[in-house]
Design a protein around this motif. Structure first.
Motif, PDB file in Angstrom:
ATOM      1  N   ALA A 134       0.847  -1.227  -0.143  1.00 24.26           N
ATOM      2  CA  ALA A 134      -0.037   0.057  -0.076  1.00 24.26           C
ATOM      3  C   ALA A 134       0.894   1.328   0.060  1.00 24.26           C
ATOM      4  O   ALA A 134       1.926   1.167   0.602  1.00 24.26           O
ATOM      5  N   GLN A 135       0.370   2.237  -0.456  1.00 22.80           N
ATOM      6  CA  GLN A 135       1.100   3.482  -0.735  1.00 22.80           C
ATOM      7  C   GLN A 135       2.196   3.545  -1.791  1.00 22.80           C
ATOM      8  O   GLN A 135       3.054   4.658  -1.707  1.00 22.80           O
ATOM      9  N   GLU A 179      -1.776   5.376  -6.715  1.00 22.55           N
ATOM     10  CA  GLU A 179      -1.117   4.872  -5.587  1.00 22.55           C
ATOM     11  C   GLU A 179      -1.952   3.531  -5.085  1.00 22.55           C
ATOM     12  O   GLU A 179      -3.211   3.801  -5.144  1.00 22.55           O
ATOM     13  N   ARG A 214      -4.019   1.577  -2.611  1.00 22.13           N
ATOM     14  CA  ARG A 214      -4.598   2.161  -1.155  1.00 22.13           C
ATOM     15  C   ARG A 214      -4.321   0.884  -0.325  1.00 22.13           C
ATOM     16  O   ARG A 214      -4.575   0.858   1.006  1.00 22.13           O
ATOM     17  N   ASP A 222      -9.090  -0.206  -5.040  1.00 20.42           N
ATOM     18  CA  ASP A 222      -7.738  -0.480  -4.557  1.00 20.42           C
ATOM     19  C   ASP A 222      -6.646   0.544  -4.934  1.00 20.42           C
ATOM     20  O   ASP A 222      -5.522   0.550  -4.505  1.00 20.42           O
ATOM     21  N   ALA A 258      -5.792   4.856  -5.875  1.00 20.87           N
ATOM     22  CA  ALA A 258      -6.380   6.289  -5.765  1.00 20.87           C
ATOM     23  C   ALA A 258      -5.352   7.276  -6.120  1.00 20.87           C
ATOM     24  O   ALA A 258      -3.988   6.963  -6.312  1.00 20.87           O
ATOM     25  N   ASP A 293      -9.061  15.563  -1.387  1.00 20.00           N
ATOM     26  CA  ASP A 293      -9.577  14.721  -0.306  1.00 20.00           C
ATOM     27  C   ASP A 293      -9.989  15.607   0.899  1.00 20.00           C
ATOM     28  O   ASP A 293      -9.292  16.786   1.125  1.00 20.00           O
TER      29      ASP A 293
END
Length: 144
Positions: A30-31, A60, A62, A75, A77, A113
């Motif tokens: 992730a990231q 990226e 998630r 999955d 973003a 966001d």
């Protein structure tokens, strides 16, 4: 023979036409920002999965993406530009008035966001929208 042909045609019509699905070529944490080398297209339709590599490049992960598993839209973003605990500018704009303060981001966030931020002066937690320059716009009307 005609009955056999009818059954084959009926089976062919019962299944949807082949579609492509994007899968991970390796386990991706992730990231992690996704590149073309991280992705492959395989035959098969999976509900909710992306169908072209271009939909994922530059985004990226998630969640953890596993080798050979379909990648769904949820999955991935846009990449976060704000890290948790990062000191960020808080901006309140209304009409001709603009007030700026420093805050500490309480979550990771990407442009657009909503993120919670603690004002470092007042220790108050506020929520705002991440601007492309990394500022958090709270209340009022964004200037960007």
């Amino acid at each position: 023979m005609t009955k056999h042909l009818f059954m084959i045609v009926a089976l062919w019509l019962a299944y949807p036409a082949g579609a492509d699905t994007v899968v991970a070529t390796r386990t991706i944490r992730a990231q992690t920002l996704l590149t073309a080398a991280d992705l492959a297209v395989v035959e098969g339709k999976h509900p909710g999965a992306i169908t072209t590599i271009d939909e994922a490049i530059g985004l990226e992960a998630r969640v953890m993406l596993y080798t050979g598993r379909p990648i769904s839209r949820s999955d991935i973003a846009p990449a976060a530009i704000i890290a948790r605990n990062q000191v960020v500018p808080l901006v309140y704009s209304q009409g001709g008035l603009s007030i700026t303060a420093e805050g500490r981001a309480l979550d990771r966030a990407a442009v657009g966001d909503f993120v919670r931020v603690m004002n470092l002066s007042s220790r108050t937690t506020v929520s705002g929208v991440v601007a492309p320059d990394g500022a958090i716009h709270v209340g009022g009307t964004p200037t960007h």
